[in-house]
Enzyme design. Structure first.
Site, PDB file in Angstrom:
ATOM      1  N   VAL A  16     -66.063  11.898 -26.962  1.00 21.71           N
ATOM      2  CA  VAL A  16     -66.058  12.996 -25.997  1.00 21.71           C
ATOM      3  C   VAL A  16     -64.865  13.919 -26.213  1.00 21.71           C
ATOM      4  CG1 VAL A  16     -65.895  13.572 -23.546  1.00 21.71           C
ATOM      5  CG2 VAL A  16     -67.294  11.636 -24.288  1.00 21.71           C
ATOM      6  N   ASP A  34     -53.932  10.537 -27.981  1.00 22.06           N
ATOM      7  CA  ASP A  34     -54.632   9.258 -27.993  1.00 22.06           C
ATOM      8  C   ASP A  34     -53.594   8.163 -28.211  1.00 22.06           C
ATOM      9  OD1 ASP A  34     -57.900   8.491 -28.541  1.00 22.06           O
ATOM     10  OD2 ASP A  34     -56.400   6.939 -28.926  1.00 22.06           O
ATOM     11  N   ARG A  39     -55.911   6.034 -34.798  1.00 25.40           N
ATOM     12  CA  ARG A  39     -56.817   7.157 -34.544  1.00 25.40           C
ATOM     13  C   ARG A  39     -56.100   8.480 -34.824  1.00 25.40           C
ATOM     14  NH1 ARG A  39     -61.756   9.355 -34.715  1.00 25.40           N
ATOM     15  NH2 ARG A  39     -62.351  10.512 -32.854  1.00 25.40           N
ATOM     16  N   THR A  84     -64.805   4.777 -19.512  1.00 24.97           N
ATOM     17  CA  THR A  84     -64.881   4.090 -18.217  1.00 24.97           C
ATOM     18  C   THR A  84     -65.860   2.928 -18.365  1.00 24.97           C
ATOM     19  OG1 THR A  84     -66.443   5.837 -17.573  1.00 24.97           O
ATOM     20  CG2 THR A  84     -64.222   5.963 -16.669  1.00 24.97           C
ATOM     21  N   THR A 121     -66.795   9.392 -16.793  1.00 22.56           N
ATOM     22  CA  THR A 121     -67.814   9.087 -15.798  1.00 22.56           C
ATOM     23  C   THR A 121     -67.269   8.120 -14.754  1.00 22.56           C
ATOM     24  OG1 THR A 121     -69.540   9.372 -17.464  1.00 22.56           O
ATOM     25  CG2 THR A 121     -70.133   8.193 -15.453  1.00 22.56           C
ATOM     26  N   CYS A 261     -72.740   4.641 -22.141  1.00 26.07           N
ATOM     27  CA  CYS A 261     -73.168   5.494 -21.022  1.00 26.07           C
ATOM     28  C   CYS A 261     -74.314   4.869 -20.237  1.00 26.07           C
ATOM     29  CB  CYS A 261     -73.581   6.873 -21.544  1.00 26.07           C
ATOM     30  SG  CYS A 261     -72.204   7.881 -22.123  1.00 26.07           S
ATOM     31  N   ARG A 327     -70.273   0.039 -29.502  1.00 22.01           N
ATOM     32  CA  ARG A 327     -69.890  -0.364 -28.155  1.00 22.01           C
ATOM     33  C   ARG A 327     -71.110  -0.745 -27.326  1.00 22.01           C
ATOM     34  NH1 ARG A 327     -66.521   4.616 -26.055  1.00 22.01           N
ATOM     35  NH2 ARG A 327     -68.047   5.680 -27.371  1.00 22.01           N
TER      36      ARG A 327
END
Length: 426
Positions: A16, A34, A39, A84, A121, A261, A327
Site C-alpha cells: 500500500v 519503514d 526493505r 492491520t 484498515t 485484506c 501473507r
C-alpha cells in the site's frame, strides 16, 4: 512541473505505502519510512520485492527513504499505511498502527498544524478514539487545534495493473471541513479517479471494512454451494456458467480466501460489533466457511486418491495469482492438512520467496519439483506461469493412475491425458 511546497511522510512501504509514496513524490516533497532496514536497502537499490513498482520508476523517483522518521523535516501530512493483522484468536492487532502512531506523535510540531491520515484498515472509531488521543499524549499537542486527523482507506489490489493508485477513486475524510479540503486536495493531485468525500472519519473507516467483508461473504456462499453440489456430483463451474447468464447475477467464484485484506478485515468489524453487544452472525458465518475451506479441500483430495497417503505436489503458495505475497495464505493450511493426514507434500511457487515461506510456514519451496512425478498434483494458485505450461505438461507430473486437481478451474472442458486416473476440480 514544479512540486507543491507541502511535505509528506508515508509510514509503511509495503504493497500500500510504496505505490502511494512514489505517486506522491511526483507532486510533493515526500519521504517514505519503514522500520525494516532490509526493505529500505532494497528500495534504495531500486528493487521492490512486492513487484508493485518497476525498478526504472524507482530509479526516477525523488522519494526519500529512511528507517527513522526523525530524519524527516516537519511535514504537512503524515500518512500511516502499516498492516492491520489479527492475532491467533482472530482479534484485531493494532500493534503496527499504534507503533506508527507513536513514531508520528514524537515528531509533531504545533506550528505546522499537520494532518495525520490513516489508510490502514480499522473498525470505525480507531482513528479518533484511539490514535488521535495517543498522538496528543505523545506530542503534548491539542488534537483539532495543533494537529488534525483524517482517514482515507487504501484500495490497493496486489498485482492489479488496472486499478492503481493513480486511477482509483479515493474515499477521503477529515476532522473538520477545512481538514477535509486539504486531504481531498492531496489525493486529487495523484489520482485521475477523483475523490469521494465521506460524511465523517467513522463513515470512511466503515466503508473500507465492509468492502472486504462483502466480498468475503459472497465468496463464502460460493464455497458453501460448492460443498453442497459436490455431494450431488454437480460441477459448481457448470452451475455458475448457467446462472451467470442472468443480468444481475453476481459473478463470484469459490476458492481459498487468504491474504491481508479479505481474510482479515471482517474480523475487525465483527470485533467492534461484539464490543457493542451485537452478534454479527452473517459476517462470522462467512469467515467460518472460508477459514474451513482448506481443510474441506484437503479431505476431498484425500478421498480422491482413495484414502491412500502418498506424494503430493502443490503448485502455488501465494494468496493469489501472479503476486509474491504469501501473507495469510490458505494454501499453507491446505498443505498442513494434507501433511497431517500423512501425505508427503512438496510445494512449488515461481513467485514466492523461499526464506519468507520458511519463516512464515516452515515450508521449503522445491524449485526442481516440475521435474518429478507425484500421486497427486494440486494446481492451487493459477499463476500465469502454470497456465503457460499447459495441462499436458502439468499432467505429466502425475504418476500413472494418479490425480490432477485444478482448484480454480483453469483448464475447463479439456481432455485429461489418459494416464491420469482422475481429474478433480473444486
Amino acid at each position: 512541473m514544479q512540486k507543491s511546497q507541502s511535505k509528506v511522510v508515508v509510514i509503511g512501504l509495503g504493497y500500500v505505502g510504496l505505490p502511494l509514496a512514489v505517486a506522491l513524490a511526483e507532486k510533493f516533497d515526500t519521504w517514505g519510512i519503514d522500520i525494516n532496514t532490509s526493505r529500505i536497502k532494497e528500495l534504495s537499490d531500486r528493487h521492490d520485492r512486492t513487484g508493485e513498482i518497476e525498478s526504472n520508476r524507482l530509479q526516477a523517483s525523488t522519494l526519500k527513504l529512511s528507517t527513522d522518521i526523525g530524519e524527516c523535516p516537519p511535514a504537512d501530512f503524515y500518512i500511516v499505511t502499516v498492516p492491520t493483522p489479527v492475532d491467533e484468536n482472530n482479534r484485531p492487532d493494532l500493534g503496527p498502527v499504534l507503533s506508527a502512531t507513536r513514531a508520528v506523535g514524537g515528531v509533531l510540531q504545533a506550528n505546522k498544524r499537520s494532518i495525520v491520515i490513516y489508510e490502514s484498515t480499522v473498525y470505525p472509531g480507531v482513528t479518533e478514539d484511539i490514535c488521535a488521543p495517543l498522538l496528543a499524549k505523545l506530542s503534548s499537542l491539542v488534537c483539532g487545534a495543533d494537529f488534525f486527523v483524517g482517514y482515507s482507506p487504501e484500495r490497493i489490489n496486489p498485482g492489479d495493473r488496472e486499478h492503481t493508485i493513480d486511477r482509483i477513486t479515493k474515499v477521503v475524510s477529515g476532522q473538520t471541513p477545512e481538514v477535509l479540503d486539504r486531504v481531498a486536495a492531496l489525493y486529487e493531485a495523484v489520482t485521475s479517479g477523483g475523490v469521494f468525500r465521506a460524511a465523517s472519519i467513522r463513515t470512511a473507516e466503515a466503508a473500507k471494512v465492509i468492502e472486504n467483508a462483502q466480498r468475503d461473504i459472497n465468496i463464502a456462499f460460493m464455497n458453501e454451494i460448492a460443498q453442497i453440489f459436490s455431494q450431488m456430483d454437480i460441477s459448481i463451474w457448470d452451475v455458475l456458467a448457467a446462472a451467470g447468464t442472468k443480468w444481475n447475477f453476481l459473478k463470484f467464484q469459490p476458492g481459498l480466501v487468504g491474504g491481508h485484506c479479505i481474510g482479515v478485515d471482517p474480523y475487525y468489524l465483527s470485533f467492534r460489533a461484539q464490543q457493542l453487544g451485537y452478534d454479527p452472525r452473517v459476517i462470522l458465518a462467512g469467515r467460518s466457511i472460508n477459514d474451513g475451506m482448506a481443510a474441506w479441500v484437503a479431505n476431498s483430495l484425500h478421498d480422491a486418491v482413495g484414502g491412500r497417503v502418498g506424494s503430493v505436489l502443490v503448485l502455488g503458495l501465494t494468496f493469489k495469482e501472479d503476486v509474491p505475497d504469501i501473507r495469510n495464505s490458505k494454501v499453507a493450511d491446505l498443505v498442513q492438512s494434507l501433511s497431517t493426514m500423512g501425505h508427503k507434500v512438496t510445494v512449488h511457487d515461481p513467485h514466492a520467496d523461499n526464506e519468507e515461506a520458511l519463516h512464515e510456514y516452515g515450508l521449503e519451496l522445491d524449485t526442481a519439483a516440475l521435474d518429478g512425478q507425484f500421486e497427486l498434483v494440486v494446481l492451487a494458485v493459477p499463476h500465469q506461469a502454470y497456465k503457460a505450461i499447459g495441462l499436458d505438461r502439468l499432467a505429466s507430473l502425475v504418476k500413472p493412475g494418479g490425480v490432477f486437481a485444478d482448484l480454480k478451474n483453469c483448464f475447463p472442458d479439456v481432455q485429461v491425458p489418459m494416464h491420469v486416473g482422475r481429474y478433480w476440480c473444486l
